[in-house]
Design a protein around this motif. Structure first.
Motif, mmCIF file in Angstrom:
data_model
loop_
_atom_site.group_PDB
_atom_site.id
_atom_site.type_symbol
_atom_site.label_atom_id
_atom_site.label_comp_id
_atom_site.label_asym_id
_atom_site.label_seq_id
_atom_site.Cartn_x
_atom_site.Cartn_y
_atom_site.Cartn_z
ATOM 1 N N VAL A 43 0.822 -1.205 0.000
ATOM 2 C CA VAL A 43 0.000 0.000 0.000
ATOM 3 C C VAL A 43 0.859 1.260 0.000
ATOM 4 C CG1 VAL A 43 -1.774 1.303 1.240
ATOM 5 C CG2 VAL A 43 -1.834 -1.213 1.254
ATOM 6 N N CYS A 44 0.487 2.199 -0.869
ATOM 7 C CA CYS A 44 1.012 3.560 -0.858
ATOM 8 C C CYS A 44 -0.051 4.443 -0.221
ATOM 9 C CB CYS A 44 1.301 4.018 -2.292
ATOM 10 S SG CYS A 44 1.839 5.742 -2.428
ATOM 11 N N ALA A 45 0.304 5.186 0.812
ATOM 12 C CA ALA A 45 -0.628 6.144 1.418
ATOM 13 C C ALA A 45 -0.559 7.469 0.654
ATOM 14 C CB ALA A 45 -0.263 6.342 2.879
ATOM 15 N N HIS A 46 -1.519 8.345 0.900
ATOM 16 C CA HIS A 46 -1.578 9.659 0.234
ATOM 17 C C HIS A 46 -2.160 10.645 1.237
ATOM 18 C CE1 HIS A 46 -3.023 12.001 -3.670
ATOM 19 N NE2 HIS A 46 -2.581 12.819 -2.736
ATOM 20 N N LEU A 47 -1.366 11.649 1.632
ATOM 21 C CA LEU A 47 -1.777 12.614 2.665
ATOM 22 C C LEU A 47 -1.594 14.050 2.171
ATOM 23 C CD1 LEU A 47 -0.067 10.904 5.764
ATOM 24 C CD2 LEU A 47 -2.502 10.800 5.117
ATOM 25 N N GLY A 48 -2.123 14.999 2.948
ATOM 26 C CA GLY A 48 -2.052 16.410 2.572
ATOM 27 C C GLY A 48 -3.279 16.776 1.761
ATOM 28 N N LEU A 49 -3.057 17.346 0.551
ATOM 29 C CA LEU A 49 -4.168 17.671 -0.347
ATOM 30 C C LEU A 49 -4.625 16.373 -1.016
ATOM 31 C CD1 LEU A 49 -4.098 20.426 -3.162
ATOM 32 C CD2 LEU A 49 -5.722 18.558 -3.002
ATOM 33 N N THR A 50 -5.585 15.708 -0.388
ATOM 34 C CA THR A 50 -6.116 14.454 -0.930
ATOM 35 C C THR A 50 -7.327 14.815 -1.795
ATOM 36 O OG1 THR A 50 -7.216 14.253 1.221
ATOM 37 C CG2 THR A 50 -5.242 12.917 0.868
ATOM 38 N N PRO A 51 -7.200 14.686 -3.132
ATOM 39 C CA PRO A 51 -8.224 15.243 -4.023
ATOM 40 C C PRO A 51 -9.630 14.647 -3.838
ATOM 41 C CG PRO A 51 -6.196 14.909 -5.228
ATOM 42 C CD PRO A 51 -6.008 14.256 -3.887
ATOM 43 N N GLN A 52 -9.741 13.413 -3.330
ATOM 44 C CA GLN A 52 -11.082 12.852 -3.119
ATOM 45 C C GLN A 52 -11.827 13.573 -1.998
ATOM 46 O OE1 GLN A 52 -10.816 8.532 -2.784
ATOM 47 N NE2 GLN A 52 -9.629 8.390 -4.682
ATOM 48 N N SER A 53 -11.112 14.401 -1.206
ATOM 49 C CA SER A 53 -11.743 15.199 -0.137
ATOM 50 C C SER A 53 -12.097 16.607 -0.614
ATOM 51 C CB SER A 53 -10.806 15.307 1.059
ATOM 52 O OG SER A 53 -10.442 14.033 1.538
ATOM 53 N N ILE A 56 -4.271 23.979 -0.493
ATOM 54 C CA ILE A 56 -3.043 23.566 0.207
ATOM 55 C C ILE A 56 -3.387 23.222 1.657
ATOM 56 C CG2 ILE A 56 -0.706 24.317 0.879
ATOM 57 C CD1 ILE A 56 -1.349 23.813 -2.210
ATOM 58 N N GLN A 57 -2.836 22.143 2.159
ATOM 59 C CA GLN A 57 -3.140 21.648 3.512
ATOM 60 C C GLN A 57 -1.942 21.849 4.449
ATOM 61 O OE1 GLN A 57 -6.357 20.249 4.322
ATOM 62 N NE2 GLN A 57 -6.680 21.320 2.374
ATOM 63 N N GLY A 58 -2.203 21.757 5.742
ATOM 64 C CA GLY A 58 -1.114 21.782 6.735
ATOM 65 C C GLY A 58 -0.446 23.124 6.884
ATOM 66 N N ARG A 59 -1.208 24.219 6.682
ATOM 67 C CA ARG A 59 -0.592 25.559 6.710
ATOM 68 C C ARG A 59 -0.365 26.068 8.124
ATOM 69 N NH1 ARG A 59 -1.743 28.195 0.924
ATOM 70 N NH2 ARG A 59 0.499 28.483 0.654
ATOM 71 N N ASP A 60 -1.283 25.774 9.075
ATOM 72 C CA ASP A 60 -0.997 26.234 10.446
ATOM 73 C C ASP A 60 -0.383 25.095 11.276
ATOM 74 O OD1 ASP A 60 -3.193 24.799 11.791
ATOM 75 O OD2 ASP A 60 -4.512 26.246 10.786
ATOM 76 N N GLN A 61 0.115 25.487 12.450
ATOM 77 C CA GLN A 61 0.881 24.549 13.277
ATOM 78 C C GLN A 61 0.092 23.277 13.601
ATOM 79 O OE1 GLN A 61 4.160 25.137 14.292
ATOM 80 N NE2 GLN A 61 4.122 23.027 15.013
ATOM 81 N N ASP A 62 -1.177 23.443 14.014
ATOM 82 C CA ASP A 62 -2.013 22.288 14.380
ATOM 83 C C ASP A 62 -2.214 21.351 13.197
ATOM 84 O OD1 ASP A 62 -2.299 23.201 16.910
ATOM 85 O OD2 ASP A 62 -4.496 23.416 16.860
ATOM 86 N N ALA A 63 -2.526 21.943 12.043
ATOM 87 C CA ALA A 63 -2.773 21.142 10.843
ATOM 88 C C ALA A 63 -1.492 20.420 10.413
ATOM 89 C CB ALA A 63 -3.307 22.025 9.720
ATOM 90 N N ALA A 64 -0.356 21.088 10.550
ATOM 91 C CA ALA A 64 0.924 20.475 10.180
ATOM 92 C C ALA A 64 1.236 19.303 11.115
ATOM 93 C CB ALA A 64 2.039 21.521 10.226
ATOM 94 N N ASP A 65 1.020 19.527 12.430
ATOM 95 C CA ASP A 65 1.256 18.449 13.402
ATOM 96 C C ASP A 65 0.375 17.247 13.096
ATOM 97 O OD1 ASP A 65 3.046 20.126 14.638
ATOM 98 O OD2 ASP A 65 1.760 20.605 16.352
ATOM 99 N N GLY A 79 4.023 19.128 -5.011
ATOM 100 C CA GLY A 79 3.708 20.364 -4.316
ATOM 101 C C GLY A 79 3.989 20.248 -2.836
ATOM 102 N N ALA A 80 5.044 19.523 -2.465
ATOM 103 C CA ALA A 80 5.409 19.329 -1.058
ATOM 104 C C ALA A 80 6.871 19.693 -0.819
ATOM 105 C CB ALA A 80 5.123 17.894 -0.628
ATOM 106 N N GLY A 81 7.454 20.443 -1.737
ATOM 107 C CA GLY A 81 8.804 20.957 -1.543
ATOM 108 C C GLY A 81 9.911 20.039 -2.013
ATOM 109 N N PRO A 82 11.170 20.523 -1.906
ATOM 110 C CA PRO A 82 12.313 19.829 -2.492
ATOM 111 C C PRO A 82 12.922 18.729 -1.609
ATOM 112 C CG PRO A 82 13.036 21.904 -1.560
ATOM 113 C CD PRO A 82 11.546 21.840 -1.340
ATOM 114 N N ASP A 83 12.445 18.588 -0.371
ATOM 115 C CA ASP A 83 13.130 17.690 0.566
ATOM 116 C C ASP A 83 12.526 16.300 0.672
ATOM 117 O OD1 ASP A 83 15.100 19.621 1.343
ATOM 118 O OD2 ASP A 83 13.489 20.661 2.422
ATOM 119 N N CYS A 84 11.514 16.006 -0.147
ATOM 120 C CA CYS A 84 10.922 14.660 -0.146
ATOM 121 C C CYS A 84 11.907 13.677 -0.785
ATOM 122 C CB CYS A 84 9.607 14.668 -0.907
ATOM 123 S SG CYS A 84 8.379 15.779 -0.176
ATOM 124 N N ASP A 85 11.626 12.380 -0.631
ATOM 125 C CA ASP A 85 12.522 11.349 -1.176
ATOM 126 C C ASP A 85 12.357 11.157 -2.680
ATOM 127 O OD1 ASP A 85 13.575 10.545 1.448
ATOM 128 O OD2 ASP A 85 11.529 9.838 1.795
#
Ligand SMILES: Nc1nc(=O)c2c([nH]1)NC[C@@H]1CN(c3ccc(C(=O)N[C@@H](CCC(=O)O)C(=O)O)cc3)CN21
Ligand SMILES: CC(C)C(=O)C(=O)O
Ligand SMILES: [Mg+2]
Length: 276
Positions: A145-155, A164-173, A215-221
């Protein structure tokens, strides 16, 4: 009858454990979406590591305004076509909207996508309690299984748009906690979409499974893009995080090669493709 992929250079088969080794070795993972045999053959020849039959096909292939109208039959049909073009590339397919409503439906969907379609892995959005149960149930039945988090288009209706998701501290945590939860449930790969670059880095550091960003930045794998966006053929507005790799080049093969090179050497994504 011609020989399929006669020009494809010899390459080691990309596997799920192989992707984990790539993360450990700091080798970037190159992933693209694909929906048909001919483009799959081009991706195989270009040495793309992972191909995703995304439910984005509802938008870029069918012309729908979201991914929600896509059915399991559609996903199986496109997966089988793509599989015929691949040999050593890892094939992942999205579980479509509501095929993840409960464990029995998700197991049926996984069985068809892997059995009839020929995918090696299925992707599922979110980390709700029933999604964690499904991840574990598929993993126990040896469907990776591959998971998919953040901006999940089915939502999309819950979010009120492709936001864009996870912009404030609580959402990021919360996204970091979800990443740990999907890993604990048995996910072996994670797509992280539409989050600030700082959160992309936090999630990538928080789990030992590879994190593929869009759209999650340059530091992903690794990185993934929608095929039509990276060839510049998506009608209308493309997401800010995408880039036209065919612009200034003379073939699809050259665009795939340039994308693979830029992901591997860290040139893509550049700051203009990222969110703060
Ligand atoms: N062509 C295409 N490319 C994709 O990447 C894609 C699809 N379709 N369909 C399924 C989902 C939907 N996705 C999308 C679609 C639009 C935006 C978008 O327009 N985002 C705004 C940011 C909005 C904000 O700041 O909150 C952008 O400017 O990119 C993002 C992801 C990603 N996936
Ligand atoms: C954008 C990618 C990650 C996806 O889920 C899709 O193409 O459906
Ligand atoms: Mg998808």
């Amino acid at each position: 009858m011609y020989v399929q992929n006669a020009q494809a250079p010899a390459r080691k088969t990309v596997t799920v454990p192989g992707l984990r080794a790539m993360k450990a070795e700091g080798k970037r993972i190159v992933m693209l979406t694909c929906y048909d045999f001919s483009f799959a053959s081009q991706m195989e020849m270009a040495g793309i590591d992972v191909v995703l039959v995304g439910d984005s096909l509802g938008m870029v292939v069918q012309g729908q305004s979201s991914t929600l109208p896509v059915t399991l039959d559609h996903m199986v049909y496109h997966t089988a076509a793509v599989a015929r073009g691949l040999k050593s590339t890892l094939l992942v397919t999205d579980l479509p909207f509501m095929s993840d409503r409960d464990v029995p439906h998700a197991l049926e969907a996984g069985a068809r996508i892997v059995g009839e379609g020929g995918a090696a892995m299925v992707k599922i959005e979110g980390a709700a309690p029933h999604i964690l149960e499904i991840i574990q149930a598929l993993d126990e039945r040896v469907i990776p299984v591959c998971a998919h988090l953040g901006l999940t288009p089915q939502s999309v209706h819950k979010f009120g748009g492709f936001r864009i998701q996870g912009r404030d501290q609580d959402a990021a945590d919360r996204v970091v906690a979800e990443a740990k939860a999907v890993e604990a449930a048995g996910a072996q790969l994670l797509v992280l979409e539409g989050v600030p670059s700082s959160l992309g880095k936090r999630v990538t550091d928080a789990v030992s499974i590879p994190v593929i960003g869009i759209g999650a930045g340059p530091d992903c794998d690794g990185q993934v893009l929608v095929l039509h966006d990276m060839l510049g053929v998506t009608p209308g507005k493309r997401p800010k995080f995408s880039k036209d790799f065919l612009a200034g080049r003379d073939s699809v093969a050259a665009a795939f090669a340039a994308y693979a090179e830029d992901v591997r050497n860290g040139a893509f994504p550049a700051p203009e493709h990222c969110f703060n």
